[in-house]
Design a protein around this motif. Structure first.
Motif, mmCIF file in Angstrom:
data_model
loop_
_atom_site.group_PDB
_atom_site.id
_atom_site.type_symbol
_atom_site.label_atom_id
_atom_site.label_comp_id
_atom_site.label_asym_id
_atom_site.label_seq_id
_atom_site.Cartn_x
_atom_site.Cartn_y
_atom_site.Cartn_z
ATOM 1 N N LEU A 111 11.891 -2.430 -0.148
ATOM 2 C CA LEU A 111 10.513 -2.745 -0.510
ATOM 3 C C LEU A 111 10.099 -1.922 -1.727
ATOM 4 C CD1 LEU A 111 8.650 -2.630 2.954
ATOM 5 C CD2 LEU A 111 9.842 -4.558 1.927
ATOM 6 N N ASP A 112 9.426 -2.579 -2.673
ATOM 7 C CA ASP A 112 8.862 -1.916 -3.839
ATOM 8 C C ASP A 112 7.480 -1.385 -3.453
ATOM 9 O OD1 ASP A 112 7.607 -1.214 -6.207
ATOM 10 O OD2 ASP A 112 8.286 -2.975 -7.312
ATOM 11 N N SER A 118 -0.037 -2.352 -2.379
ATOM 12 C CA SER A 118 0.471 -3.716 -2.479
ATOM 13 C C SER A 118 1.998 -3.717 -2.532
ATOM 14 C CB SER A 118 -0.103 -4.399 -3.737
ATOM 15 O OG SER A 118 0.340 -5.733 -3.838
ATOM 16 N N LYS A 120 5.920 -4.920 -2.155
ATOM 17 C CA LYS A 120 6.636 -6.175 -2.409
ATOM 18 C C LYS A 120 8.036 -6.081 -1.812
ATOM 19 C CE LYS A 120 4.304 -7.004 -6.871
ATOM 20 N NZ LYS A 120 3.510 -5.760 -6.857
ATOM 21 N N LEU A 122 11.736 -6.650 -1.948
ATOM 22 C CA LEU A 122 12.692 -6.919 -3.012
ATOM 23 C C LEU A 122 13.866 -7.750 -2.517
ATOM 24 C CD1 LEU A 122 12.835 -3.461 -4.832
ATOM 25 C CD2 LEU A 122 11.542 -5.499 -5.471
#
Length: 335
Positions: A111-112, A118, A120, A122
């Motif tokens: 995960l970013d 928020s 994201k 990956l």
């Protein structure tokens, strides 16, 4: 630590968060402190892997008896890249978390979290059938994020630190068949005395080592029990036992690139992977010590040792003996 982001967060009150994984199936980002500087502890977001949705019904029902439902049972590894001098995540800095599910399943996620509000997703990788991760067991092995080089990426006709890529290194994981010891002492896997079982027994999964691209999860190289040798696969028939252990990466020549890995398996064997700079087709993985059911004497006869299992990573200590000879000492405790 996201540092001085404004809105009340400054050098004396940096924006701090805590990441945690839990057996209700979530990875959570928790705010440590408010813009006013008071302790906070509120949840900013929670991420649940799709594979864990089925446990929600069991958790809601809360049965008195039955097996414990596992969620995100693995440890989280955090990778940051950017301004390495200020100790914060800001601007164009990268911040990525990597985690497996351990008892919760057969997947790894990335995960970013560069924006703490928020996240994201990956990528994710999971056990395959006829793919790159057929050998994957329960994902116990904590991801190790390191730099390696194996090809000339900048066209200067040499391979060095300037060709490095960020990789994720992990062992094959755990084969839960080993939870029920009696299943290993049937007519197929005949006991050979005491708490030993036949040393020809082979785990169905987890007996592997993987290196993947940390940016997208694609396979770079793996060591497995069977297969055709190639730039991305090294077969060794002695890989009989699952490997839940974390991997210990080593930069033996201090050039900033990993060139050796140490790991221990549930058959009492310590392994070393040699990863010389350059062609990954030259990478190997070999056993260096056996303290369990596979141990043999110089004639090749079994020593009849107990079914000793390693669950924890080896520690590697650079040392020097009285004669001035330098060596790497390997220390590991058995489970």
């Amino acid at each position: 630590n996201y540092g001085d982001t404004g809105g009340g967060y400054d050098e004396n009150n940096p924006e701090l968060y805590v990441l945690t994984a839990s057996n209700d199936g979530f990875v959570r980002m928790i705010r440590n402190n408010s813009p006013s500087g008071t302790p906070d502890g509120s949840e900013v977001w929670a991420f649940m892997p799709r594979e864990l949705l089925p446990i929600l019904g069991e958790l809601q029902g809360d049965p008195v008896a039955g097996e414990h439902p596992y969620g995100v049972d693995g440890a989280i590894s955090v990778y940051t890249k950017g301004n390495e001098t200020d100790g914060t995540i800001s601007g164009s800095d990268e911040a990525i978390i990597y985690f497996g599910l351990r008892r919760g399943g057969y997947h790894y996620y990335a995960l970013d979290i560069a924006d703490p509000n928020s996240p994201k997703m990956l990528w994710k990788i999971g056990k395959t059938s006829g793919g790159d991760f057929d050998e994957l067991g329960q994902t116990w092995s904590r991801p190790r994020i390191r730099n390696m080089a194996w090809e000339d990426t900048n066209g200067d006709s040499k391979i060095d630190i300037n060709d490095s890529k960020t990789v994720m290194i992990f062992a094959g994981g755990y084969d839960p068949t080993k939870d029920d010891y009696e299943d290993l002492l049937d007519s197929t896997h005949t006991a050979i005395g005491g708490d030993n079982y036949n040393n020809s027994y082979v785990d169905d999964e987890g007996n592997a080592l993987f290196i993947v691209d940390a940016s997208d999860g694609s396979l770079i190289w793996k060591a497995v029990r069977t297969g055709t040798a190639s730039d991305s696969l090294y077969p060794n028939a002695l890989l009989k036992d699952s490997i839940p252990s974390d991997v210990t990466p080593v930069d033996s020549d201090s050039d900033g690139l990993i060139d050796m890995l140490y790991v221990a398996d549930t058959g009492g064997v310590i392994w070393r992977a040699d990863l010389p700079l350059g062609d990954s087709g030259n990478w190997t993985m070999t056993p260096i010590f056996s303290a369990g059911r596979h141990a043999v004497n110089e004639s090749g006869a079994s020593l009849g040792l107990p079914d000793r299992r390693f669950f924890h990573r080896p520690d590697i200590v650079p040392a020097e003996n009285s004669a001035g000879t330098k060596y790497l000492a390997v220390l590991v405790g058995s489970g």
